[in-house]
Write a protein that holds these residues in place. Structure first.
Motif, PDB file in Angstrom:
ATOM      1  N   GLU A 454       0.850  -1.179   0.000  1.00 39.16           N
ATOM      2  CA  GLU A 454       0.000   0.000   0.000  1.00 39.16           C
ATOM      3  C   GLU A 454       0.888   1.232   0.000  1.00 39.16           C
ATOM      4  N   THR A 455       0.581   2.177  -0.876  1.00 41.15           N
ATOM      5  CA  THR A 455       1.376   3.397  -0.968  1.00 41.15           C
ATOM      6  C   THR A 455       0.467   4.615  -0.970  1.00 41.15           C
ATOM      7  N   SER A 456       1.017   5.736  -0.593  1.00 45.83           N
ATOM      8  CA  SER A 456       0.290   6.998  -0.683  1.00 45.83           C
ATOM      9  C   SER A 456       1.296   8.102  -0.986  1.00 45.83           C
ATOM     10  N   LEU A 457       0.769   9.211  -1.500  1.00 46.66           N
ATOM     11  CA  LEU A 457       1.631  10.287  -1.985  1.00 46.66           C
ATOM     12  C   LEU A 457       1.106  11.610  -1.463  1.00 46.66           C
ATOM     13  N   ARG A 458       2.012  12.459  -0.997  1.00 43.21           N
ATOM     14  CA  ARG A 458       1.647  13.803  -0.582  1.00 43.21           C
ATOM     15  C   ARG A 458       2.576  14.789  -1.256  1.00 43.21           C
ATOM     16  N   THR A 459       2.103  15.973  -1.505  1.00 42.87           N
ATOM     17  CA  THR A 459       2.959  17.029  -2.045  1.00 42.87           C
ATOM     18  C   THR A 459       3.155  18.098  -0.982  1.00 42.87           C
ATOM     19  N   ALA A 460       4.220  18.856  -1.109  1.00 39.98           N
ATOM     20  CA  ALA A 460       4.511  19.908  -0.143  1.00 39.98           C
ATOM     21  C   ALA A 460       5.195  21.062  -0.855  1.00 39.98           C
ATOM     22  N   ALA A 461       4.951  22.262  -0.341  1.00 46.61           N
ATOM     23  CA  ALA A 461       5.533  23.455  -0.948  1.00 46.61           C
ATOM     24  C   ALA A 461       6.920  23.758  -0.393  1.00 46.61           C
ATOM     25  N   THR A 462       7.197  23.277   0.822  1.00 48.17           N
ATOM     26  CA  THR A 462       8.488  23.570   1.463  1.00 48.17           C
ATOM     27  C   THR A 462       9.020  22.312   2.132  1.00 48.17           C
ATOM     28  N   GLN A 463      10.325  22.330   2.446  1.00 49.91           N
ATOM     29  CA  GLN A 463      10.938  21.227   3.192  1.00 49.91           C
ATOM     30  C   GLN A 463      10.277  21.099   4.569  1.00 49.91           C
TER      31      GLN A 463
END
Length: 530
Positions: A454-463
């Protein structure tokens, strides 16, 4: 400038400030915004102008408003603070369109209000989607933005989508009041109550003079009707997808494209609507006879490979609209292809284009040739305004992604090694408009589970926001019994043995959840092109 309760990583933007995609701190709120968009999209119906009075429901009130050509954003009021938030996590604060809103909403409960973010062009023409995109990219154009509310998504703890639209509209007007379309304004989009005859009247008044993009009609049953002029495009058939039922082979859809001035082909999408069963069989027999080679592979909607054909056939396709940016406001790119009569097709590079919304095949254009004059990319340049039409020469050199953090945890249970892993990737492509700045990839594997990986993905604008996502995931998923991989004799992760935990419920819960496993320890490939 004071800290924000909504986002981090702000940058100056006109009079206010802007946080890029993925910057919204409240992930639960972000999920609700995405849910709203999905739910409302399911209830949209497209009505052709000449079918207004025939298809719109009779005997019930309709709410008629102009269709504005901008972007879906939300006015969020939380604990007395306000911001404009997009469902991709972008945030705007302090801009001119928000002047006086905090005072208007003083004493109001927490609110989430859906609306259209619109930018007024200096030319005086009606606002279009690309004007909004340009304004969001250039702080000098911030004063041209206005926000026009059309729905109340949340009011306090109430899911207002369960309420009649007339009730939601009355609340919107009480909170914001109405506002004309124009720079710097914020209010409820002008809305009238009426019947199908009113819709037809407003269409005649608004659309031929190009005052608005179209007409939006809502009813009390939650349906939203869009009425706008359709357009037609002449396209070259480049490939087709098959539908095989027993011994019967038919065309499932046609893959179509435009011709660039240099003779290369730009893929723009597929069309399957408008074909009868007999049409599908006839098209299959015809296209199978002109198949050609291709070193580029293209999957159809069923996941099988399309069959490429010689670029000889031009068709006319009707669309309700063209779209040049995706849900992340990133420019849409599709592959450009070169064709040689002996070698077939070869891929060149992904280039800016617009894709079709609600395409319907009308007819073959036997009077037109597959060239830039008859089926050229100039048909969509209006939708790419402000962007030079790219050539399809050598692919540009792109920045390489890099792994900036990798945490791996293991746990052995009943002879199986379970693994949970998180990888943070800096894409280095955020300035290209094709990727978010950071991507966080979570992996959870269990050999004994029905779905082992099972995998999931998140995005982020900064470290920093990426690290916060990692810490939240670690706190929830890495508890007693897990050890950090790679270090000999690593200490157990999570509560110590002396932590007061009810043993039997804990074991029962773990058994129910199942354990993750070892495939997750494989390296995650860096995210590049699709």
């Amino acid at each position: 400038m004071s800290a924000s309760r909504f986002a981090g990583g702000f940058e100056p933007y006109g009079r206010g400030r802007k946080a890029q995609m993925g910057a919204l701190l409240d992930q639960e709120l972000l999920g609700r915004l995405k849910h709203y968009k999905r739910q409302v999209a399911k209830r949209y119906r497209v009505v052709e102008p000449d079918l207004i009075e025939r298809l719109l429901p009779e005997g019930e009130p309709l709410f008629v408003s102009p269709k504005l050509d901008g972007e879906l954003w939300f006015l969020v009021h939380q604990a007395g603070e306000v911001a404009l938030v997009a469902y991709n996590g972008r945030v705007l604060e302090g801009i001119g369109a928000l002047d006086g809103v905090k005072e208007k909403l003083k004493g109001a409960p927490d609110l989430v209000i859906a609306g259209e973010l619109v930018a007024a062009p200096s030319t005086g023409e009606r606002p279009r989607n690309h004007h909004t995109g340009a304004a969001l990219s250039d702080g000098k154009l911030e004063p041209t933005l206005s926000f026009h509310a059309f729905d109340l998504a949340e009011e306090g703890t109430v899911d207002t989508l369960l309420l009649p639209y007339e009730t939601r509209l009355a609340s919107l007007r009480r909170y914001l009041g109405e506002a004309p379309v124009g720079p710097g304004g914020l209010g409820v989009v002008p809305t009238e109550r009426g019947a199908g005859s009113l819709v037809a009247q407003r269409y005649r008044e608004w659309i031929p003079p190009a005052k608005y993009e179209g007409v939006v009609v809502r009813n009390e049953r939650g349906l939203t009707y869009k009425i706008k002029p359709t357009m037609t495009i002449d396209l070259v058939v480049l490939a087709y997808g098959e539908r095989i039922t027993g011994d019967v082979r038919q065309v499932r859809e046609l893959e179509v494209g435009l011709v660039r001035d240099d003779g290369t082909f730009q893929l723009v999408g597929s069309v399957g609507t408008g074909l009868s069963e007999d049409d599908r069989s006839r098209w299959h027999a015809r296209l199978a006879a002109v198949e050609t080679a291709s070193s580029f592979r293209l999957a159809n909607r069923e996941g099988t490979l399309c069959r490429f054909v010689k670029p000889e056939i031009v068709v006319e396709v009707r669309v309700s609209d063209l779209l040049s940016t995706d849900a992340w406001d990133a420019p849409i790119r599709r592959m450009s292809l070169a064709y040689d009569s002996e070698a077939g097709y070869r891929p060149l590079m992904e280039t800016r284009t617009a894709v079709m919304i609600h395409p319907t095949l009308l007819r073959e254009r036997t009077d037109k040739r597959p060239d830039a004059l008859s089926a050229g990319i100039s048909q969509i340049t209006e939708y790419l305004e402000g962007v030079a039409i790219e050539g399809a020469g050598a692919a540009p050199v792109r920045a390489t992604s890099e792994v900036v953090r990798r945490d791996i945890y293991v746990k052995e249970t009943k002879g199986h090694v379970a693994v949970r892993k998180v990888v943070v990737i800096r894409t280095n492509k955020d300035r290209e408009g094709s990727h978010p700045p950071f991507v966080v990839h979570f992996t959870d594997y269990s050999a004994g589970r029905k779905t082992p990986l099972e995998t999931s993905l998140r995005t982020a604008a900064t470290q920093e926001s990426a690290d916060r996502a990692v810490e939240a995931w670690t706190a929830e998923n890495v508890k007693k019994g897990w050890t950090a991989a790679g270090a000999a004799g690593a200490a157990a992760v999570g509560p110590s043995d002396t932590t007061e935990v009810a043993a039997k419920p804990k074991r029962a819960r773990k058994k129910k959840e199942a354990e993750p496993g070892d495939r997750a320890s494989q390296d995650v490939e860096l995210l590049e092109e699709e």
